[in-house]
Each structure stands twice: as structure tokens, then as C-alpha cells.
Motif scaffolding. Structure first.
Motif, mmCIF file in Angstrom:
data_model
loop_
_atom_site.group_PDB
_atom_site.id
_atom_site.type_symbol
_atom_site.label_atom_id
_atom_site.label_comp_id
_atom_site.label_asym_id
_atom_site.label_seq_id
_atom_site.Cartn_x
_atom_site.Cartn_y
_atom_site.Cartn_z
ATOM 1 N N ILE A 130 0.818 -1.218 0.000
ATOM 2 C CA ILE A 130 0.000 0.000 0.000
ATOM 3 C C ILE A 130 0.850 1.266 0.000
ATOM 4 C CG2 ILE A 130 -1.868 -1.190 1.189
ATOM 5 C CD1 ILE A 130 -1.074 0.350 3.718
ATOM 6 N N SER A 131 2.161 1.156 0.174
ATOM 7 C CA SER A 131 3.033 2.336 0.118
ATOM 8 C C SER A 131 3.349 2.630 -1.348
ATOM 9 C CB SER A 131 4.312 2.097 0.927
ATOM 10 O OG SER A 131 4.013 1.936 2.300
ATOM 11 N N GLN A 132 2.390 3.258 -2.022
ATOM 12 C CA GLN A 132 2.500 3.513 -3.455
ATOM 13 C C GLN A 132 2.702 5.000 -3.753
ATOM 14 O OE1 GLN A 132 -0.813 1.718 -5.546
ATOM 15 N NE2 GLN A 132 -0.656 -0.194 -4.414
ATOM 16 N N PHE A 133 3.250 5.742 -2.800
ATOM 17 C CA PHE A 133 3.353 7.188 -2.974
ATOM 18 C C PHE A 133 4.386 7.594 -4.029
ATOM 19 C CE2 PHE A 133 5.007 5.630 1.119
ATOM 20 C CZ PHE A 133 6.378 5.644 0.850
ATOM 21 N N LEU A 134 5.254 6.699 -4.469
ATOM 22 C CA LEU A 134 6.185 7.024 -5.548
ATOM 23 C C LEU A 134 5.594 6.758 -6.929
ATOM 24 C CD1 LEU A 134 9.627 5.691 -4.222
ATOM 25 C CD2 LEU A 134 8.718 8.015 -4.124
ATOM 26 N N LEU A 135 4.559 5.937 -7.001
ATOM 27 C CA LEU A 135 4.049 5.515 -8.305
ATOM 28 C C LEU A 135 3.521 6.668 -9.155
ATOM 29 C CD1 LEU A 135 2.304 2.112 -7.573
ATOM 30 C CD2 LEU A 135 4.719 2.676 -7.830
ATOM 31 N N PRO A 136 2.752 7.635 -8.601
ATOM 32 C CA PRO A 136 2.291 8.729 -9.464
ATOM 33 C C PRO A 136 3.437 9.481 -10.125
ATOM 34 C CG PRO A 136 1.143 8.764 -7.352
ATOM 35 C CD PRO A 136 2.244 7.772 -7.222
ATOM 36 N N PHE A 137 4.530 9.651 -9.399
ATOM 37 C CA PHE A 137 5.653 10.399 -9.951
ATOM 38 C C PHE A 137 6.434 9.567 -10.960
ATOM 39 C CE2 PHE A 137 4.796 11.799 -5.578
ATOM 40 C CZ PHE A 137 4.321 13.070 -5.871
ATOM 41 N N ILE A 138 6.485 8.246 -10.754
ATOM 42 C CA ILE A 138 7.100 7.373 -11.759
ATOM 43 C C ILE A 138 6.299 7.422 -13.047
ATOM 44 C CG2 ILE A 138 7.600 4.967 -12.336
ATOM 45 C CD1 ILE A 138 8.312 4.502 -9.417
ATOM 46 N N VAL A 139 4.976 7.330 -12.939
ATOM 47 C CA VAL A 139 4.119 7.385 -14.126
ATOM 48 C C VAL A 139 4.301 8.705 -14.858
ATOM 49 C CG1 VAL A 139 1.725 7.452 -14.909
ATOM 50 C CG2 VAL A 139 2.425 5.754 -13.214
ATOM 51 N N TRP A 140 4.318 9.790 -14.105
ATOM 52 C CA TRP A 140 4.437 11.093 -14.755
ATOM 53 C C TRP A 140 5.787 11.263 -15.429
ATOM 54 C CZ3 TRP A 140 1.408 14.142 -16.920
ATOM 55 C CH2 TRP A 140 1.826 15.407 -17.319
ATOM 56 N N ARG A 141 6.875 10.805 -14.785
ATOM 57 C CA ARG A 141 8.183 10.940 -15.405
ATOM 58 C C ARG A 141 8.281 10.097 -16.679
ATOM 59 N NH1 ARG A 141 9.636 15.523 -14.111
ATOM 60 N NH2 ARG A 141 11.452 15.031 -15.406
ATOM 61 N N VAL A 142 7.595 8.972 -16.723
ATOM 62 C CA VAL A 142 7.571 8.184 -17.964
ATOM 63 C C VAL A 142 6.896 8.977 -19.069
ATOM 64 C CG1 VAL A 142 6.609 6.127 -19.071
ATOM 65 C CG2 VAL A 142 7.683 5.943 -16.820
ATOM 66 N N LEU A 143 5.760 9.616 -18.763
ATOM 67 C CA LEU A 143 5.062 10.396 -19.773
ATOM 68 C C LEU A 143 5.862 11.622 -20.191
ATOM 69 C CD1 LEU A 143 1.409 10.182 -18.416
ATOM 70 C CD2 LEU A 143 2.475 8.835 -20.215
ATOM 71 N N VAL A 144 6.598 12.223 -19.252
ATOM 72 C CA VAL A 144 7.443 13.366 -19.592
ATOM 73 C C VAL A 144 8.488 12.972 -20.628
ATOM 74 C CG1 VAL A 144 9.287 14.831 -18.666
ATOM 75 C CG2 VAL A 144 7.089 14.715 -17.503
ATOM 76 N N LEU A 145 8.996 11.741 -20.525
ATOM 77 C CA LEU A 145 10.028 11.299 -21.461
ATOM 78 C C LEU A 145 9.545 11.312 -22.905
ATOM 79 C CD1 LEU A 145 11.733 8.301 -19.618
ATOM 80 C CD2 LEU A 145 12.696 10.553 -20.074
ATOM 81 N N THR A 146 8.244 11.211 -23.125
ATOM 82 C CA THR A 146 7.753 11.133 -24.496
ATOM 83 C C THR A 146 7.921 12.438 -25.254
ATOM 84 O OG1 THR A 146 5.495 11.733 -23.832
ATOM 85 C CG2 THR A 146 6.069 9.390 -23.833
ATOM 86 N N ARG A 147 8.198 13.539 -24.569
ATOM 87 C CA ARG A 147 8.412 14.815 -25.255
ATOM 88 C C ARG A 147 9.507 15.642 -24.600
ATOM 89 N NH1 ARG A 147 6.207 19.266 -23.054
ATOM 90 N NH2 ARG A 147 5.881 20.207 -25.107
ATOM 91 N N SER A 148 10.366 14.983 -23.868
ATOM 92 C CA SER A 148 11.396 15.685 -23.115
ATOM 93 C C SER A 148 12.426 16.309 -24.051
ATOM 94 C CB SER A 148 12.086 14.721 -22.155
ATOM 95 O OG SER A 148 13.178 15.351 -21.515
ATOM 96 N N THR A 149 12.896 17.491 -23.693
ATOM 97 C CA THR A 149 14.012 18.113 -24.385
ATOM 98 C C THR A 149 15.336 17.798 -23.702
ATOM 99 O OG1 THR A 149 13.715 20.135 -23.087
ATOM 100 C CG2 THR A 149 12.555 19.999 -25.200
ATOM 101 N N ARG A 150 15.268 17.177 -22.525
ATOM 102 C CA ARG A 150 16.467 16.765 -21.793
ATOM 103 C C ARG A 150 16.275 15.323 -21.332
ATOM 104 N NH1 ARG A 150 17.706 21.454 -17.486
ATOM 105 N NH2 ARG A 150 19.653 20.274 -17.339
ATOM 106 N N PRO A 151 16.226 14.374 -22.255
ATOM 107 C CA PRO A 151 15.878 12.991 -21.910
ATOM 108 C C PRO A 151 16.877 12.310 -20.989
ATOM 109 C CG PRO A 151 16.635 13.132 -24.188
ATOM 110 C CD PRO A 151 16.469 14.536 -23.710
ATOM 111 N N VAL A 152 18.163 12.684 -21.081
ATOM 112 C CA VAL A 152 19.149 12.051 -20.204
ATOM 113 C C VAL A 152 18.892 12.443 -18.751
ATOM 114 C CG1 VAL A 152 21.600 11.910 -19.638
ATOM 115 C CG2 VAL A 152 20.875 11.898 -22.030
ATOM 116 N N ARG A 153 18.659 13.737 -18.516
ATOM 117 C CA ARG A 153 18.353 14.178 -17.154
ATOM 118 C C ARG A 153 17.064 13.543 -16.652
ATOM 119 N NH1 ARG A 153 15.311 19.575 -15.982
ATOM 120 N NH2 ARG A 153 13.847 18.170 -17.004
#
Length: 699
Positions: free
Chosen positions: A276-299
Motif C-alpha cells: 500500500i506504500s504507493q506514494f512514488l508511483l504517481p511520480f514514476i508514471v508522470w516521469r515516464v510520460l514526460v520522457l515522451t516529449r522531453s528536451t532533456r531525456p538524459v536528465r
């Protein structure tokens, strides 16, 4: 995208100015692959919402008449627009008027406006703190019965998992204070030991909790983790939704509430704080979606790697579910709009490779220990690998909810700690209705496909309806694949629960944005619909029962006069999956003494690489004592059994046997042990047998 469609897009979120590499706002061109906000704006929105959306105008557009098609753009017309980098720099934003100062619409009284103004007048931080406070109060309500006596109460049905987690929390204390090896221990299942990386040792939770464990004990740390896990998960989803997907606070709160307090989360709360300690999951999901249009993909890939590494030390299974869900969601988007792949594959590929390399480097050694180290196993125990949901479980309320009934849920889930569906009829029908209503939106169709796929997989190898087997499930074709062979299939329902929470947030947002003549009526109906859907599955306090306290003989350190560094204290009955009190004794002393047996996963025959099973090497005498503790019937003993018990004592390097006076069926157990090793003596609140002479290997 046509000029008319560009002007019809919703205004950017007030906090969405962090840059194109940080997030995907509603300004994202439809032709680029982007996160939920861009997917929402790219989909066909209701005509009323488009007509009233805030507009973005350039100086030229401010003086020029709008094209004719601006009032009714085609529902599914998508024309790729140029990248944001080439947009005119002189662009200005015309903000929408604040809702609190908007003219009162027909049928809406003036008194209703100030009632909203007090909330709208709050800063974003105050709003977030208020919502977080409500989530924390709800979590305290759910855990209220165990907070009354953390050491003396436990979940009413299965007591093994809390004792195991408390043991792992005590292990974290030894890691921090004594520099003990974090991934393997001999403090239980001595002398074979336990591979902690293969047993979810919750190091990412246990190490931050070391001060609490030292001051108040592992039982308090356990209930605190459960409380913070529920509230923290709900708050994390609320923050992500309110910042990146919806603008209505009620929409974000509804989605966050369900993600944190769904029936599936409540069913695990009594036993599995790591799940039930899933407090990191929303941010993992969002960072994955950010990668789809990131201008700094390595960072961005490196940031994702750090989140992935932290989640791996909380629960690897949930991390795997998150990766699978993100993959299925992105695939569902690309199937509907393949053109998005042209803009997305380069940053996504670079970010994923960076994440894999960095996370792989950070996790290489722990994963080596998990899969190839001592006491590593391959594949789950037969007892759990075929766990699946019943189809009827999706339409029944969960046991720990307002409308739940444990008796009604018999045979609908593998056990009460694995009720991973149980949405109830009302929410199930409303979820289907949301998908039908918002079917024109790309993000809704992708979410629906993701939730449905994992709902089907959660049925397991055999699809059943009210415990009647119907057909073979698709999971049977996947269960032997690497990594998936260690998954409990019923837990795929956790993914579907998150999908339902996101659909609720989107539905409330769309309903709140409608502008009919009677806006108050629509909003009242929306609130009523939420109540209708969520009230039957509203969380109730977790059921608890009393459990025997740790004996005074242990807490007063009287055992130290007998047990040396390389010897064990043997609780009677011997610790196993069904008898975990001895593990609590060891945890109460921060594992200062070793014990044989315990509740954990290990290779079936004690050989690294075998399939997993619960517990260590089978103990004939241990199983006999467990039967006496359960039934109260004494067995007939002979010399062969006495010699076998002596051999096991030497294998365990046993110093003393300890039987609490308040142990169930204590008298039959005492007489049985006396027939095996001779008379014992009472010391404080236990019976003690000094067996150092019998277990001395030099004799």
C-alpha cells in the motif's frame, strides 16, 4: 491542428510553467506524443466545454475575426502543429475570469458564490494541506483499532505477515546501528538463513523508520507505516492529478481518494504496508510520460532511475506492475494515433536507456543476491501462484468497507488479504458509464483498454463466476515467463483500481466544466453520483483481535543468561507460517538472538534455484508441536522421534526451548516437550528447557 482548435484548447494550469522538459501542459501540440494533459486536449471534448474554454490569442488574432470553423471544429480532426519552439514569441494569454467573481448564472443564487470564494481564495499550498489532512484523518480512522494497542492487536485473520514485517523493521535497525549485511540474515531460519532481497525486506521503509522502531518498537512502526502508506498514496495521486491532469480540486481529490483508499488498498492494509506504500508511483508514471516529449531525456531518465531504485526497495512487484501499466497505456495511445510515435521515440528511447543503465547499475548487486545469492528461489510457491479473482468480485463491495460482508465474499478472492477488485455494483456501473460518456477522448479510451486488460489477467489461470470455473484464462500462457512467474495474478487488480481512480477524476472534471443553464444542478448531481459510487465502499476501521504479549522473560532479558552469539532460542511451537509469535519476540529485542524456522519464502529443498515455498527445511518435530498447539492432542512418542528431535536441536545449535504460559494448549505442549527432552522449569511467565548439553555438537 487548425487555428480554431488551437484557440479552443483549455488554458494551461497555473502551475504548468516549469518548461517543456518538465511536464506536458495543455499547450502541447497534438502532433507530439505527450502526457495525459495533452492527450485530453487532443481528444474530442464536449461542445459546451470547447465553447467556454479560455482562449490563447496572439496580437494578430486579437484584431482579426475568427475563422468560421472556430465555433464548431470537427470532433476528430487532428492536424500536426509546429513545435512549441517555433511559436511566435509575442503570444499573450487571456486568462479566464475567476469563478468566484463570475456573473451568477440563471438559476444560481448569489449566496452560492461566496460559498465557493472561501476555497478559491486559499493558496494552492493551503488547499493541498487541507486535502492531505483529510486523507490523514481517513487513514487514522481506518487504523484506529490497532492504534489503541499496537503491540497487543493484530489483523483478525492472518497474523503472519505483520510479524514478518516487524522482523524486517528490526533488521533495518541492525543495518543502521551495527552495519549488518542488508540483503541476507541468519537471525531466523538458522543456520540456513533467509534471502531478504527475495522476501521484500522493505529497506526503503524500514531504514527511515529506525528512530521510531528504536523508541517505540517495531509494532508501532508497523501501524505508522500502514497509516502513512494509505494517506501518502492518496495525497501523491491528488498532487499529481491536480497539477497535471485536472484543474478542479474535487476531481483531483476524488481520484486521489480512490487510489489511496480503494477496497484493494484496504484489504492489504492489515498485512502488507509494502504494497500500500504507493506514494512514488504517481511520480514514476508522470516521469515516464514526460520522457515522451522531453528536451532533456538524459536528465529525465536519470530522475526516473532514482525513483525506480527507491521503489525497488519498497516492493518490486508493484514496480513491475507500474512498468507494465505504463507500457500498455502508451501502446494503447500509439495504436489509436500512430503519428505520435515520430516525435516521441527519440526522447523516450534516450530516457529509457538512461534509466535502465543507471537503475541497473544501482540495483545490479542487490538483484544478483536476489536471483543468484544464498537461499534464492525461482518462481512462487504453489500455494499462491494460481491466486486469481472471481468475476463476481468486481461487483461485490470489499470486506473492510461500509457495504462489505466477509461471509458474502467467501470464495470470491483467494483470501481476505487479497481482495484486489471488489468495486461494488454502483462503482462498476459508473465506471462503465464514464467510459461510454467520454469515449471520444483519447486518454479515456487508453485508460479503459489498460484497466480492462489487467482486470482480465487478474482472473488468473482459471476464469470463474461465483466459484464456478468457466474457461481457461489468458494468464496460463504468461505464468511461466521470466519475472511474471513471481507475480501473484490477483494483484493485477491493483492496476485496474488506479485506472478507475483516474477515470473518476476525469469524469468529475468534465462534469464540473459543463455550462448548462442550471450549473448548480449539474454539480449537485455530480456530487450525488460520487456519493452513490463511493459510499458503499467507504473505508471502515480494520478488524483486529488481541494477541499474546511478548513474554516478560524476553523483554526483561532473562534469556541472555542462556543464549550465546552462535546459539538459538527455540520458541515452542517452532516458528512457521502459522506460528509467528517467536518472530515478534526476536523483533522486540532488535534481533539480538537467533531463532530457527520462521515465515518467509525460500527454495523448496533449501537449494538455491529451486522453486519457492513458505518456510525453511521441513521439521518433523516442529510440525508435530504445531499440531499439538492447534488441536491440544498429545502424540505417542518413541525413541526414534526423541533422537530425531535431538538431531534437530544440534542442527539449530539450540540453547533453550521457551514455552509461554499463555500459549494456546500450553499444558499439552509442556508435557510433549518434557517427553522429548526431560523436565523444564518455570521462569517468570514461561517454561524453559536448557538443552545446551543435548545440542552440543562436540558430544
Amino acid at each position: 491542428m487548425t487555428p480554431a482548435e488551437s484557440r479552443a484548447l483549455p488554458a494551461p494550469h497555473p502551475e504548468s510553467a516549469a518548461g517543456s522538459g518538465e511536464m506536458v501542459s495543455s499547450r502541447t501540440p497534438v502532433g507530439q506524443f505527450a502526457g495525459p494533459a495533452a492527450l485530453t486536449s487532443a481528444s474530442a471534448a464536449p461542445a459546451e466545454a470547447r465553447a467556454t474554454a479560455p482562449t490563447r490569442t496572439t496580437p494578430a488574432e486579437a484584431t482579426a475575426p475568427a475563422p468560421a470553423e472556430a465555433t464548431a471544429p470537427p470532433a476528430e480532426t487532428v492536424v500536426p502543429a509546429p513545435a512549441e519552439a517555433t511559436a511566435p514569441p509575442a503570444e499573450t494569454v487571456v486568462p479566464a475570469p475567476a469563478e468566484a467573481t463570475a456573473p451568477v448564472e440563471s438559476g444560481e443564487s448569489a449566496a452560492a458564490v461566496p460559498s465557493r470564494a472561501w476555497w478559491r481564495g486559499w493558496t494552492r499550498r493551503r488547499q493541498h494541506l487541507a486535502v492531505g489532512g483529510l486523507f490523514l484523518l481517513a487513514a487514522l480512522w481506518v487504523t484506529s483499532r490497532i492504534w489503541l494497542d499496537p503491540s497487543g492487536r493484530v489483523a483478525s485473520l492472518y497474523t503472519g505477515d505483520p510479524a514478518q514485517v516487524q522482523f524486517f523493521l528490526a533488521h533495518s535497525v541492525r543495518v543502521v546501528l551495527h552495519g549488518e549485511y542488508p540483503f541476507y540474515t541468519e537471525q531466523f531460519n538458522y543456520p540456513d538463513g533467509v534471502n531478504l532481497m527475495a522476501n521484500t525486506a522493505v529497506l526503503a521503509l524500514g531504514i527511515p523508520m529506525v528512530p521510531v522502531t528504536l523508541l517505540f518498537g517495531p509494532a508501532v512502526s508497523f501501524v505508522l507505516l500502514v497509516t502513512l502508506g494509505l494517506a501518502g498514496t492518496a495525497l501523491a495521486w491528488y498532487l499529481m492529478l491536480s497539477r497535471h491532469l485536472v484543474r478542479t480540486p474535487l476531481a483531483a481529490a476524488a481520484g486521489g481518494w480512490f487510489c489511496g483508499f480503494s477496497p484493494a488498498m484496504l484489504s492489504h492494509a492489515s498485512w502488507h504496508p509494502n504494497i500500500i506504500s504507493q506514494f512514488l508511483l504517481p511520480f514514476i508514471v508522470w516521469r515516464v510520460l514526460v520522457l515522451t516529449r522531453s528536451t532533456r531525456p538524459v536528465r529525465d531518465g536519470a530522475l526516473l532511475a532514482l525513483l525506480v531504485t527507491a521503489q525497488a526497495f519498497i516492493n518490486e512487484e508493484i514496480l513491475l506492475f507500474t512498468a507494465l501499466a505504463c507500457g500498455v497505456f502508451l501502446l494503447a495511445v500509439l495504436v489509436q494515433e500512430p503519428a505520435r510515435w515520430r516525435a516521441a521515440w527519440r526522447p523516450l528511447g534516450a530516457g529509457v536507456v538512461t534509466c535502465a543503465l543507471l537503475a541497473g547499475a544501482l540495483l545490479a548487486y542487490p538483484l544478483y543476491v536476489q536471483f543468484a545469492g544464498p537461499m534464492a528461489y525461482h518462481g512462487l510457491s504453489d500455494a499462491v501462484k494460481d491466486y486469481g479473482n472471481d468475476i463476481a468480485a468486481f461487483f461485490a463491495p470489499g470486506s473492510p468497507t461500509l457495504g462489505g460482508n466477509q461471509r458474502a465474499n467467501i470464495n470470491l478472492a483467494p483470501n481476505y488479504s487479497e481482495e484486489n477488485a471488489f468495486f461494488g455494483w454502483s462503482l462498476s456501473l459508473i465506471a462503465i458509464g464514464i467510459v461510454v460518456w467520454l469515449r471520444r477522448e483519447l486518454i479515456v479510451r487508453a485508460l479503459a483498454a489498460t484497466g480492462l486488460l489487467f482486470a482480465v489477467l487478474s482472473l488468473g489461470e482459471r476464469v470463474s463466476w461465483w466459484d464456478r470455473e468457466l474457461v481457461t484464462g489468458p494468464w496460463q500462457m504468461l505464468v511461466h515467463l521470466p519475472l511474471l512467474d513471481a507475480v501473484v495474478p490477483t494483484r493485477f487488480g491493483l492496476i485496474t483500481s488506479v485506472v478507475v481512480g483516474l477515470l473518476l477524476a476525469l469524469a468529475v472534471e468534465r462534469a464540473w466544466a459543463l455550462r448548462p443553464a442550471e450549473r448548480r444542478t449539474v454539480r449537485t448531481l455530480t456530487a450525488a453520483g460520487l456519493a452513490f459510487a463511493l459510499l458503499p465502499i467507504a473505508p471502515m476501521p480494520l478488524r483486529m483481535v488481541s494477541r499474546p504479549p511478548v513474554p516478560d522473560f524476553i523483554t526483561a532479558d532473562r534469556w541472555r543468561a542462556y543464549v550465546g552469539p552462535d546459539q538459538t532460542l527455540v520458541p515452542i511451537p517452532v516458528p512457521s507460517m502459522g506460528n509467528t509469535h517467536g518472530m515478534r519476540w526476536a523483533a522486540a529485542t532488535n534481533l539480538d538472538f537467533k531463532i530457527p524456522g520462521g515465515y518467509f519464502l525460500a527454495p523448496r529443498n533449501g537449494n538455491t534455484g529451486d522453486a519457492g515455498r513458505f518456510g525453511g527445511r521441513p521439521s518433523g518435530v516442529g510440525q508435530m508441536l504445531e499440531e499439538v498447539a492447534t488441536t491440544g492432542r498429545m502424540p505417542k512418542l518413541d525413541d526414534r522421534q526423541r533422537r530425531r528431535f535431538a538431531d534437530e536441536l544440534r542442527h539449530w545449535r539450540a540453547a533453550i526451548l521457551v514455552l509461554p504460559l499463555r500459549q494456546q494448549n500450553a499444558e499439552p505442549l509442556r508435557r510433549t516437550v518434557e517427553e522429548l527432552v526431560g523436565p523444564g522449569r518455570q521462569e517468570l511467565d514461561v517454561w524453559v528447557w536448557d538443552v545446551r548439553a543435548l545440542s552440543d555438537r562436540s558430544v
